[in-house]
Design an enzyme around this catalytic site. Sequence first.
Site, short mmCIF file in Angstrom:
data_model
loop_
_atom_site.label_atom_id
_atom_site.label_comp_id
_atom_site.label_asym_id
_atom_site.label_seq_id
_atom_site.Cartn_x
_atom_site.Cartn_y
_atom_site.Cartn_z
N ARG A 1 0.82 -1.21 0.00
CA ARG A 1 0.00 0.00 0.00
C ARG A 1 0.86 1.27 0.00
NH1 ARG A 1 -4.78 -1.84 4.20
NH2 ARG A 1 -5.91 -3.14 2.74
N ARG B 1 -2.59 6.25 0.59
CA ARG B 1 -3.33 7.06 1.55
C ARG B 1 -2.52 7.85 2.56
NH1 ARG B 1 -5.98 1.79 4.41
NH2 ARG B 1 -4.05 0.73 4.94
N TYR C 1 -15.22 -11.50 -0.52
CA TYR C 1 -15.95 -10.28 -0.83
C TYR C 1 -17.16 -10.55 -1.73
CZ TYR C 1 -12.12 -7.55 1.13
OH TYR C 1 -11.20 -7.01 1.98
N ARG D 1 -7.03 12.10 -4.32
CA ARG D 1 -8.22 11.45 -3.75
C ARG D 1 -9.35 12.46 -3.55
NH1 ARG D 1 -7.59 9.45 2.23
NH2 ARG D 1 -8.06 11.66 2.55
N ASP E 1 -6.70 -2.20 -7.57
CA ASP E 1 -7.43 -2.81 -6.46
C ASP E 1 -7.71 -4.26 -6.80
OD1 ASP E 1 -10.24 -3.40 -4.92
OD2 ASP E 1 -9.01 -1.94 -3.84
#
Length: 353
Positions: free
Chosen positions: A35, A39, A161, A48, A84
């Site tokens: 990652r 973020r 998921y 973002r 993703d």
Amino acid sequence: MTTTINTSSAAIKNDLILRALNGAPTERFPVWMMRQAGRYLPEYIRLRNKYSFFERVQTPELAAEITLQPVDIIGVDAAILFSDILVIPQAMGMEVQLVEKIGPLLPDPIKAAKDIERLQVPDIEEKLGYVTDAIRLIKQELNGRVPLIGFAGAPWTLLCYMVQGKGSKTFDEAKAFCYQNPALAAKLLQKITDSTILYLKAQIAAGADLIQVFDSWGGLLGKSDFETWSLPYLQQITAAIADEAPVILFAKGAWQSLPAMAKTGASGLGIDWCIEAATARDLAGKDITLQGHLDPSKLLLPIAALKKEVEAMLLSFGDDSWIANLGHGILPNIPVDHARAFVETVQTFERKA
């Protein structure tokens, strides 16, 4: 390990991670962070705030810019594609929403055979051409500085998921689906596997130098269940692509199956911080590269203390083949200078002779 380095890697200036995965000596441990493109970086947060998640993922220029940010800002030894794992269910025909600060939502989850029947093994260029376009652009912009890591989610993690319909700490509905409908679960896992193999082959053809398969929820399964619902599909993926690019399998928490994963033909295995390096090495054996495994929360330590933790981790690696990394993805509240301190500590550490 039998995987040979891609011929395309000959033009890469910093090929440490490729040499490590090929079992060749390295003057220091290569380092990157899961990652890392995202973020915690102010540069990412600005994008973002301007673009939705899937705008960022599906716009090659944005995906390339985000992928390159940690290479330019933190100085890591490899880039990892910004994308993703849920692009595969999306390409197979499921609706996937990514809600900031909430997580993934699949509003029409898999419940029965008819739901599996409507899933398609996708035409990759038609459904995921934005990914291969991004890879080609990234490779052009990298200009051989460091290798590019492509990736996909493991079939078991994607099933979680696709059946649960959202994130979960237990994925109890997904597990119940496998226990109550084993034939349907196997059919779904195979369809995901077939799609993933095509996807990863396309990533490699577009220029990805190595591949990581993320089984983020592998640790929710006991040993026998992991070796029923996850491992066979990881083996299929690895067998299909290992001759084209090195493969790292990261099944978080599934340490009990390290011996089995080491036999898949993968070049590397990722581990988290809940297993000691020596134990992981004993389980995996000497003939495979290991990757990990600092607790991401330790990046919040004062920098002096952080450096000591990183050095202790590196000492625990000994003279075996390792890639330094976190034991899971970097947290969003990590200061950039702490992330840089982690990378720089690895890069200045003198390896045990």
